[in-house]
Scaffold this motif. Structure first.
Motif, short mmCIF file in Angstrom:
data_model
loop_
_atom_site.label_atom_id
_atom_site.label_comp_id
_atom_site.label_asym_id
_atom_site.label_seq_id
_atom_site.Cartn_x
_atom_site.Cartn_y
_atom_site.Cartn_z
N GLY A 124 -9.91 5.37 -2.53
CA GLY A 124 -8.98 4.25 -2.53
C GLY A 124 -8.21 4.06 -1.23
N LYS A 125 -8.69 4.69 -0.16
CA LYS A 125 -8.03 4.56 1.15
C LYS A 125 -8.75 3.52 1.99
CE LYS A 125 -5.52 8.51 0.82
NZ LYS A 125 -4.07 8.55 0.75
N SER A 126 -7.99 2.72 2.71
CA SER A 126 -8.59 1.70 3.56
C SER A 126 -9.40 2.37 4.67
CB SER A 126 -7.51 0.81 4.17
OG SER A 126 -8.09 -0.13 5.04
N ASP A 167 -10.02 -6.25 2.81
CA ASP A 167 -9.94 -4.81 3.02
C ASP A 167 -11.14 -4.15 2.34
OD1 ASP A 167 -8.91 -2.40 3.91
OD2 ASP A 167 -7.06 -2.51 2.72
N TRP A 210 -12.07 -0.15 0.69
CA TRP A 210 -11.54 1.19 0.43
C TRP A 210 -12.68 2.18 0.28
CZ3 TRP A 210 -8.18 -0.86 -4.24
CH2 TRP A 210 -7.17 -1.70 -3.74
N ASP A 211 -12.39 3.43 0.65
CA ASP A 211 -13.38 4.49 0.41
C ASP A 211 -13.29 4.94 -1.05
OD1 ASP A 211 -11.18 6.14 0.16
OD2 ASP A 211 -11.44 7.10 2.12
#
Lengths: 326, 326
Positions: free
Chosen positions: A311-313, A305, A307-308
């Motif tokens: 912390g979002k995928s 994965d 993340w930005d």
């Protein structure tokens, strides 16, 4: 803009996915498949962007819940898949583990291989192998999808041909590689189907993290639910995504929908872990004389994965389980 | 049955061609493209065969004059192109010219490479190169197009997956090959777009010449209008077309429309000439210490054809001219 292909026939069904990966909208009236969109991008993209804006603003009444398990690869079959080895730390470790010198040309001339593109796996499809003794490995990478790239395109111009970015698990059969490469013609048997992230995104979704034609974020890998690595995909990328495209275009043009991979992400800082088992085994060989971490076995799970900053995928996670059989 | 793709958009327009290559019929009501036909062959083939029978019996009122110059490659872009080196005489000459031993495994384990398939040339398209110093060569070969081939398919079963047969000119940039292969990951720059015969044919069109999964007919090559070679494509083919497919399927399935090439046809009898310039240059090196035949230059023409027992072209001829530029 984020796009995905839901499983449907041989080429999937193109959908626009919301930035938070929670919703999607089918767009059969705009383009039936991802390849159809890429074939006519200048005309199709503005229409897809309108849907994307409505979706992200919560004003798209047709939105449905997005489930990564329903995703095929963004291109379930592609006309081209070429993969680089842009992280020379990885290549240096391979060489060091077998006491081989690094050829000086490797720092100026990108190492790339032509892969099979007739069978691309969705993000939740199993890694299906016939024999555990083949030494199955993951390789976590970043890949771009290009439009038509004219022959002779320079690295400066190449970035204009990047349409979408996604994550890849370039599955490798490590124990078949030495014999196959010794034959001299590259990989045929030792690189079975690769898996791709649920969504592919346009460059603007990467905000300030796309710099110098590199994606400056950690690529996060878990093995059987345990942290395995998070090397940064930008910092130590010797050849940028633009360099890799320009290399390929030296003698030939590339067709719309060509997928160009970065090679296994790798950083010198060992605290950041790895993106493939082979690298862990090389470090064990260098430090302890022999590898001790085994390759993948039936039942093992891999998660990849990115993340930005919040912390979002970005792309959704690749989550695969190894199975024995067809 | 003989099929072709007339130039039209990115994927051409599927047509049925008469056995004598004089007429064709468009079949948009049956399948728009060759790939669409291959994707649903069990359903589409009987419909195409009906058109073919009418056409060959002179009862197809919609027949138009067939012009190979209007042909794209049968698959103008494909999801897979893998090429073998099934004629070991060719490989032995390469080795002998540089005083290298032939590895014993080469007689039991087929040598194959994964090629780019996003850009396939029509039979009369130019060989377009940016630099004559790259050492452009022809390679005349036979290739098959498969349907879906399951992982683990045996050589015995593989022939059932052969849908069509055609000729190929696998263009090679010889002077780029040594450096590229020395990097260890196969061909990327040194194998630009290949060209294919105007038509692809089903196995029944090859009558008794298809035996033991090999095509037992001479492949005829002319360079600048002069006879260059006519080695038999069947007699000395160490690995059959079925062997090559089974090799590929050892670790992965193949998607419908995969193109699998034989490698450069080559016979031990030097009176039969050659199917590539490199082989002539190897023989010159072995016999005279150095090559004297040059590689292709702008303006050179290449013709590749195969005749049936009555001297009629089966696939139509590949006829290309070398040009400098994009």
């Amino acid at each position: 803009m984020k796009l995905a292909s839901l499983k449907h026939g041989r080429d999937g069904r193109l959908v626009v996915v919301s930035r938070d990966l929670k919703h999607y909208v089918a767009v059969p009236d705009i383009a039936p498949t991802m390849q159809a969109a890429l074939d006519d991008w200048a005309h199709i993209e503005p229409q897809l962007r309108k849907v994307s804006e409505l979706l992200n603003s919560g004003h798209e009444g047709r939105a449905q819940a997005f489930d990564p398990a329903q995703c095929a690869a963004p291109l379930p079959r592609a006309y081209q898949w070429v993969d680089g080895s842009a992280y020379l730390n990885h290549v240096e470790l391979v060489r060091k583990a077998r006491n081989a010198e690094m050829p000086p040309s490797f720092y100026t001339d990108p190492l790339m291989y032509q892969g099979g593109s007739d069978d691309m796996l969705g993000a939740r499809d199993p890694i299906s192998i016939l024999d555990e003794a083949w030494g199955t490995d993951l390789e976590a990478e970043v890949a771009v999808i290009t439009d038509d790239v004219p022959k002779g395109t320079s690295a400066e111009d190449a970035v204009r041909h990047v349409r979408l970015v996604m994550l890849v698990n370039d599955v490798s059969l490590r124990n078949l590689i030495p014999n196959e490469l010794a034959k001299g013609f590259g990989f045929v048997l030792s690189k079975p189907a690769s898996a791709f992230s649920p969504v592919a995104v346009t460059l603007d979704e990467l905000e300030g993290h796309w710099q110098d034609n590199r994606l400056h974020l950690p690529l996060r890998v878990w093995l059987n639910g345990e942290w395995f690595g998070e090397p940064n995909a930008g910092e130590e990328m010797t050849f940028s995504h633009a360099d890799l495209i320009a290399h390929l275009a030296r003698t030939r043009k590339l067709g719309a929908g060509s997928i160009v991979g970065s090679g296994t992400i790798s950083n010198k800082d060992r605290a950041r872990g790895s993106c493939c088992l082979a690298e862990v085994r090389m470090i064990e060989t260098i430090e302890q004389g022999a590898p001790k971490t085994p390759f993948l076995k039936a039942g093992d799970t891999v998660k990849i994965d990115m993340w930005d900053g919040a912390g979002k995928s970005i792309f959704g996670a690749i989550e695969q389980t190894v199975v024995l059989g067809q």
